[in-house]
Design an enzyme around this catalytic site. Structure first.
Site: not given
Ligand code: SAH
Length: 347
Positions: A89, A218, A335
């Protein structure tokens, strides 16, 4: 699977072409046209035999946008198909200054963050450097941009996958994206989001590239972080913060901490106070993110009041805070959601 022709750095392409008896300008010409979104086969002014020879070893940029979802807020979400039919994506966000493209670094992910849809089925494979670059090229072309008139102005490695779990290819991608014969991005216009693989944050700091780092924190302590992110079992939260300090010292780039507010998990006033203490003195900004609820887990968003208290508490402690504009909520913005739904609909 063959390596993408786009994975060759400009220098590698030049060496390859000189070895094939080609004049030096050929590399410039090919690199430029590939970044313009042409396939090797579509470049008209190079010898046919040369194309054939190259395509015996490399594959053309065959990444294809197979689905576009447009949000009412202007955000667009792409579903790309790779040469081996895997799907990834991309999200395109429109701002005053141009477009920011969010690219993926892996198909799936093996980090297993509990709130994220990308990792639900684990890692399928890592992307080649040229496949990461390919996403940018294809999106730019989709917007009718060229090398001379780029439409995608900023890149964030924040799509599916953990970029620092695909370190070598991501580093090579930085070489490709910043090369002056191609789309030529400035390092300050590229950001990388990581869940905090400490040893590779240090490596990146020492790499010489001064890109922006976004750290998916987080949590304000080890216990909470371990509950929601498997990576926290390998690295203490203090190690993550120290790696960020090191990154800032080496690159001068302000750290952006991403913090998804999850109801009853990490969003109390106490958590905010603890977070402020944890990152005090670091040149950073906290980006508060509204949870994108995914149906595969039970995490819930916080109330607006809880969000406000959290943000205000950080501000009172002198921390820079922004709240992420929630873009693309109506188009499976979280994501991995679009890819999952698409795969399910196909089956
Ligand atoms: N692996 C990397 C990049 C991909 S995720 C990372 O962990 O940063 C990109 C961002 O989207 C990250 O900050 C992740 O924590 C966040 N993310 C993942 N799932 C999410 C959700 N359900 N709601 C909001 N943010 C989310």
């Amino acid at each position: 699977m063959k390596e993408s022709i786009l994975s060759l750095t400009y220098d590698e392409l030049k060496t390859e072409l000189v070895n094939l008896g080609q004049p030096k300008y050929r590399a410039e010409q090919i690199y430029y046209e590939l970044h313009n979104g042409k396939q090797l086969n579509e470049i008209s002014n190079i010898p046919q035999t040369l194309k054939q020879t190259l395509l015996e070893t490399y594959q053309d940029n065959t990444i294809e946008i197979i689905k576009v979802q447009k949000s009412t807020d202007g955000t667009q979400k792409f579903l790309y198909k790779l040469a081996d039919d895997n799907l990834i994506e991309g999200v395109l966000m429109q701002y005053k200054f141009g477009y920011t493209l969010c690219v993926s670094s892996q198909v799936g992910c093996r980090m297993g963050c509990k709130f994220c849809a990308s990792g639900l089925d684990g890692l399928v494979r890592s992307l080649q450097a040229g496949e990461i670059m390919g996403q940018v090229i294809v999106a730019n072309k989709y917007l009718a941009g060229t090398v001379k008139e780029r439409k995608v102005t900023n890149i964030v490695l924040m799509g599916s996958g953990e970029p620092l779990d695909n370190y070598n290819n991501v580093l090579k991608f930085l070489n490709l994206a910043t090369n002056k014969y191609g789309l030529y991005y400035a390092e300050r216009n590229i950001s990388l989001s990581t869940c905090g693989l400490v040893s590779n944050i240090i490596k990146l700091a020492d790499s010489g590239y001064k890109i922006n780092i976004c750290l998916s924190l987080h949590a304000s302590n080890n216990e909470v972080r371990k509950n929601i992110m498997n990576v926290a079992k390998g690295y203490e939260i203090s190690e993550v913060i120290n790696a960020c300090k090191y990154y800032f010292e080496k690159t001068g780039r302000r750290i952006l901490f991403e913090y998804i507010l999850i109801d009853n998990v990490n969003s109390s006033k106490q958590n905010a106070l603890e977070l402020a203490k944890l990152i005090k003195g670091l040149n950073c900004i906290v980006n508060l993110i509204n949870l994108n609820e995914v149906k595969e887990n039970n995490f819930k968003r916080c109330s607006p009041d809880t969000q406000k208290t959290f943000a205000e508490t950080l501000k009172e402690k002198g921390i820079n805070v922004t709240t992420r504009r929630s873009l693309g909520n109506d188009i499976d913005g979280a994501c991995g959601q679009l890819r999952r739904r698409f795969i399910k609909e196909q089956n």
